[in-house]
Design a protein around this motif. Structure first.
Motif, PDB file in Angstrom:
ATOM      1  N   GLU A 153       0.826  -1.210   0.000  1.00  0.00           N
ATOM      2  CA  GLU A 153       0.000   0.000   0.000  1.00  0.00           C
ATOM      3  C   GLU A 153       0.857   1.256   0.000  1.00  0.00           C
ATOM      4  O   GLU A 153       0.561   2.226  -0.707  1.00  0.00           O
ATOM      5  N   LEU A 154       1.929   1.245   0.796  1.00  0.00           N
ATOM      6  CA  LEU A 154       2.812   2.407   0.838  1.00  0.00           C
ATOM      7  C   LEU A 154       3.502   2.619  -0.509  1.00  0.00           C
ATOM      8  O   LEU A 154       3.661   3.764  -0.967  1.00  0.00           O
ATOM      9  N   ALA A 155       3.898   1.518  -1.161  1.00  0.00           N
ATOM     10  CA  ALA A 155       4.532   1.644  -2.471  1.00  0.00           C
ATOM     11  C   ALA A 155       3.562   2.203  -3.493  1.00  0.00           C
ATOM     12  O   ALA A 155       3.914   3.049  -4.326  1.00  0.00           O
ATOM     13  N   ALA A 156       2.302   1.745  -3.433  1.00  0.00           N
ATOM     14  CA  ALA A 156       1.293   2.267  -4.361  1.00  0.00           C
ATOM     15  C   ALA A 156       1.033   3.741  -4.111  1.00  0.00           C
ATOM     16  O   ALA A 156       0.878   4.534  -5.052  1.00  0.00           O
ATOM     17  N   GLU A 157       0.963   4.134  -2.824  1.00  0.00           N
ATOM     18  CA  GLU A 157       0.763   5.552  -2.504  1.00  0.00           C
ATOM     19  C   GLU A 157       1.932   6.403  -2.983  1.00  0.00           C
ATOM     20  O   GLU A 157       1.741   7.507  -3.504  1.00  0.00           O
ATOM     21  N   ALA A 158       3.154   5.891  -2.801  1.00  0.00           N
ATOM     22  CA  ALA A 158       4.321   6.643  -3.260  1.00  0.00           C
ATOM     23  C   ALA A 158       4.339   6.787  -4.773  1.00  0.00           C
ATOM     24  O   ALA A 158       4.657   7.845  -5.321  1.00  0.00           O
ATOM     25  N   GLN A 159       3.955   5.731  -5.468  1.00  0.00           N
ATOM     26  CA  GLN A 159       3.910   5.782  -6.934  1.00  0.00           C
ATOM     27  C   GLN A 159       2.854   6.768  -7.400  1.00  0.00           C
ATOM     28  O   GLN A 159       3.052   7.529  -8.346  1.00  0.00           O
TER      29      GLN A 159
END
Length: 215
Positions: A153-159
């Motif tokens: 989820e954090l990676a998706a938010e950062a992307q």
């Protein structure tokens, strides 16, 4: 007053063990005693009993009276049964050899029951440990899955947060590329505006020639 076989408390608070002693019936519970014949530790499972069998049997035959707890201990260790068999020999019901045979059979059966209990407790303990390990493994797996999900989820938010910045940079590059084209347009117009000036310069000699002819 006859002697009593009783327990004498030892150890610390919440972890008491007891000495099995023969004492005067008038003596206080934890006072002086005549003889110590064993020990009893109820903190283990099964309870640990260390008893001098012959001394306990001798005091019983002399008339010493055990307390209720000590009577249960003596029965568990076979002292009371041995006293009962000796009474049968004294009455002539059977001889001493038969008494010994019966006691040995009882002792073997008792030992088998105790061993079965120990094995059952050991098996139950292993089963409990196995269940605890399985529960811990499940908790660790769930925790790892939750961490992986959170990281995704954090990676998706950062992307998603970086995506608009990339489009803005591309737009700025396009604007920078278009700016020179806008500056070149006036230059062409100035060339077009200067063209009539050359034509006028070419027309002037023709006009001068016509004036000379008129003269």
């Amino acid at each position: 007053m006859p002697a009593k076989i009783r327990l004498q408390r030892q150890g610390r608070r919440r972890y008491a063990f007891y000495h099995i002693v023969v004492a005067d019936g008038r003596a206080p519970r934890d006072g002086r005693y005549i003889e110590r014949i064993g020990a009893y530790n109820p903190n283990t499972n099964p309870a640990t009993i260390d008893l001098d069998f012959d001394k306990a049997l001798d005091w019983l035959t002399k008339g010493a009276q055990p307390t209720d707890t000590v009577r249960a201990i003596l029965s568990y260790k076979g002292v009371l049964y041995k006293k009962h068999l000796m009474g049968g020999v004294a009455k002539g019901a059977f001889d001493e050899v038969e008494a010994d045979r019966r006691f040995e059979a009882w002792a073997a059966d008792k030992e088998a029951k105790i061993q079965a209990k120990v094995d059952r407790l050991s098996k139950d303990e292993e089963s409990i440990k196995t269940k605890q390990l399985e529960a811990e493994a499940k908790v660790n797996a769930d925790r790892a899955e939750a961490i992986a999900k959170r990281n995704a989820e954090l990676a998706a938010e950062a992307q998603a947060a970086n995506a608009p910045e990339v489009t803005e940079e591309v737009a700025e590059e396009e604007v920078v590329e278009e700016e020179p084209k806008k500056e070149e347009a006036p230059a062409e117009e100035s060339v077009k505006e200067e063209a009539p000036a050359e034509e006028t310069s070419k027309e002037k000699p023709a006009a001068d020639k016509e004036e000379k002819k008129a003269e």
